[in-house]
Enzyme design. Structure first.
Site, mmCIF file in Angstrom:
data_model
loop_
_atom_site.group_PDB
_atom_site.id
_atom_site.type_symbol
_atom_site.label_atom_id
_atom_site.label_comp_id
_atom_site.label_asym_id
_atom_site.label_seq_id
_atom_site.Cartn_x
_atom_site.Cartn_y
_atom_site.Cartn_z
ATOM 1 N N CYS A 154 -5.865 4.077 -4.061
ATOM 2 C CA CYS A 154 -5.920 2.706 -3.564
ATOM 3 C C CYS A 154 -7.152 1.901 -3.982
ATOM 4 O O CYS A 154 -7.028 0.782 -4.477
ATOM 5 C CB CYS A 154 -5.789 2.695 -2.042
ATOM 6 N N HIS A 198 -10.842 -2.733 1.194
ATOM 7 C CA HIS A 198 -11.024 -1.385 0.642
ATOM 8 C C HIS A 198 -11.819 -1.342 -0.663
ATOM 9 O O HIS A 198 -11.583 -0.500 -1.515
ATOM 10 C CB HIS A 198 -9.663 -0.698 0.447
ATOM 11 N N ASP A 212 -0.006 -0.712 -4.827
ATOM 12 C CA ASP A 212 -1.278 -0.253 -5.389
ATOM 13 C C ASP A 212 -1.170 1.100 -6.082
ATOM 14 O O ASP A 212 -2.004 1.440 -6.921
ATOM 15 C CB ASP A 212 -2.372 -0.218 -4.315
ATOM 16 N N ASP A 240 0.838 -1.187 0.000
ATOM 17 C CA ASP A 240 0.000 0.000 0.000
ATOM 18 C C ASP A 240 0.883 1.252 0.000
ATOM 19 O O ASP A 240 1.665 1.463 0.935
ATOM 20 C CB ASP A 240 -0.887 -0.016 1.252
ATOM 21 N N ASP A 241 0.780 2.069 -1.039
ATOM 22 C CA ASP A 241 1.516 3.336 -1.144
ATOM 23 C C ASP A 241 3.035 3.156 -1.220
ATOM 24 O O ASP A 241 3.776 4.087 -0.895
ATOM 25 C CB ASP A 241 1.186 4.262 0.039
#
Length: 515
Positions: free
Chosen positions: A80, A135, A308, A40-41
């Site tokens: 995301c 998410h 992502d 993530d990120d």
């Protein structure tokens, strides 16, 4: 003495029995186990093998030395939720107006009637699990009941098992879900929309839109233990399904804010909590790889590590930049942007005997390609109507194609006005700027020209942290000659810009990648 015909028949019988005995084994071996680790990120410059110097990622680097590192891999979105939509559905998220992050009131964004990545592999006999960040919403309508069965959800999209955090580590609810239910939920103390959640506060941990109540359920959610919990669940799933084939989708909350590494990782990098959190992510990758080695599954498992979207220059990210770390390497922009820093991501694949060790590829690939690609690895071709924007780029992983497999990609920032088109060497953006955040230095939502100035990046449309008064309202970049996007060449190449604008419109009107 045996008659020659009897001897021949005996040989055929033995061969036939041997073939029958070994055929199932060969069939099983032809289908690799698949582990997809979706960080993530994690920015293009956040990994050692992509140039990071203020932190160390020995496990991810080892994976790259044993496999292939891609230098032109992209998420379909710089955000995301839409990025995950593309990964699992094989469809560009702009087609369903998915632009920003889904919050706790969102219904499931992927239609359960659509064929997903997990559906494809489950249909090929795979045990499938999603562990970590979801998410993508729950339920068939907005405002799902968090005290009831949360479905449709991951299990209705092809996963046999789900364990993880339902939204994002920065926003409520701060609870864990297993399959359809919130863990530890007390019927006498239900979760309710509104008010402040009973959760441990951390910097850059947002408490809105609020979900409160459920104290027992909230108590099971410990921010700094998520990495340990999700790693343990991933290892347990691998052990349980060691006879394979299995598909593990491990979607880590690392390195999304809040930055909450376990205490044993705090202070281990040279760029603060940002780097410390990456160290925990690398440890998680190492736990998975060590389990595959221990069970002697490494040679039969395709492992992919990617992210992502690009790195975010939030408050902790700003501290990392000040410490000399470059989140997205030399790329322009950050998470949420149509510029390369928003969506060009690390992508590493290892499959011993199939992927050349310590190799690099500059093939253009996109996360939206994962359904067709991983299905092909499992022996399944995509049918008409399934995963419409997904291309099989498996030859780019396992071979060395002389021609591009994917020539174009539609790339989405958070603002629909800045939807971008990549066409071989060219990137077209139909508006001024990156289309992401526009906050100032010292703010969580730093972005745009102030972020470019802060990071020491250069772009011909920007000067002193502001757009130039005569900056064009469109952008065109020659990424082959100018990968850092220092110069907007739209005025020099109006014909190319017009052609790409028209092509982008065709995509928006319904043209798919396989037409």
């Amino acid at each position: 003495m045996r008659h020659p015909l009897q001897t021949i028949l005996a040989v055929f019988l033995v061969v036939g029995l041997a073939s029958a005995w070994f055929a199932p084994a060969r069939t099983a071996e032809a289908k690799p186990n698949i582990v997809l680790i979706f960080a993530d990120d994690l920015g293009y410059g956040d990994v050692g093998c992509y140039g990071a110097t203020k932190l160390k990622t020995p496990n991810i680097d080892r994976l790259a030395s044993q496999g292939r590192r891609f230098t032109d891999a992209h998420s379909a979105s710089a955000v995301c939720t839409p990025s995950r939509y593309a990964l699992l559905s094989g469809e560009y998220p702009f087609r369903r107006e998915v632009w920003g992050p889904a919050m706790n009131q969102s219904a499931l964004l992927i239609d359960p009637d659509k064929t997903t990545l997990a559906d494809l592999l489950k249909g090929q006999g795979y045990a499938t699990a999603c562990i970590g960040k979801w998410h993508l919403g729950f339920g068939s309508k907005p405002k799902p009941d968090w005290n009831a069965d949360l479905k449709p959800g991951p299990l209705e999209l092809g996963f046999d098992y789900y364990f993880g955090l339902p939204v994002v580590s920065s926003h409520p609810p701060f609870v864990l879900i297993e399959n359809h239910r919130v863990l530890g939920l007390d019927p006498a103390d239900p979760l309710v929309y509104g008010s402040t959640p009973p959760t441990t506060p951390y910097p850059e941990k947002m408490l809105r839109p609020g979900i409160s109540g459920g104290k027992a359920a909230h108590a099971l959610y410990k921010d700094d233990q998520l990495g340990t919990q999700f790693s343990a669940k991933a290892v347990s799933f691998i052990r349980e399904h060691r006879d394979g084939p299995f598909f593990l989708y491990l979607a880590t909350p690392h390195i999304h804010h809040p930055f909450t590494p376990d205490k044993r990782f705090i202070g281990t990098s040279q760029c603060g909590l940002y780097g410390d959190f990456i160290h925990e992510l690398d440890w998680m990758v190492g736990q998975v790889l060590a389990t595959l080695d221990e069970l002697k599954l490494a040679d039969r498992t395709l492992v992919i590590v990617t992210s992502d979207n690009g790195g975010m220059v939030n408050l902790t990210g700003q501290k990392a930049v000040r410490a000399g770390h470059r989140l997205n390497g030399d790329l322009l922009g950050f998470k949420f942007d149509a510029w390369e820093g928003g969506h060009r991501v690390p992508f590493i694949a290892r499959w011993p005997g199939h992927i050349e060790p310590n190799s690099t590829s500059d093939q253009l690939i996109c996360h939206v390609d994962m359904p067709a690609t991983l299905a092909a690895a499992a022996g399944r071709e995509i049918k008409t109507g399934e995963c419409p924007d997904s291309l099989n780029v498996l030859p780019a992983l396992t071979g060395a194609p002389k021609e591009p497999i994917r020539r174009r990609a539609v790339l989405a920032p958070v603002r629909k006005t800045h939807l971008a088109l990549r066409d071989e060497r060219w990137l077209y953006i139909g508006a001024r700027g990156g289309g992401g955040f526009a906050g100032k230095v010292g703010q969580h939502m730093l972005g745009g020209p102030p972020a470019i100035q802060f990071a020491g990046e250069v772009n011909s449309d920007i000067e002193n942290g502001k757009f130039k008064s005569d900056a064009p309202n469109e952008q065109l970049y020659d990424l082959q000659a100018d990968p850092r996007q220092t110069t907007n060449v739209v005025r020099r190449n109006p014909e190319i810009a017009q052609r790409m604008k028209a092509l982008l419109k065709r995509y928006q009107e319904g043209m798919t990648e396989r037409e």
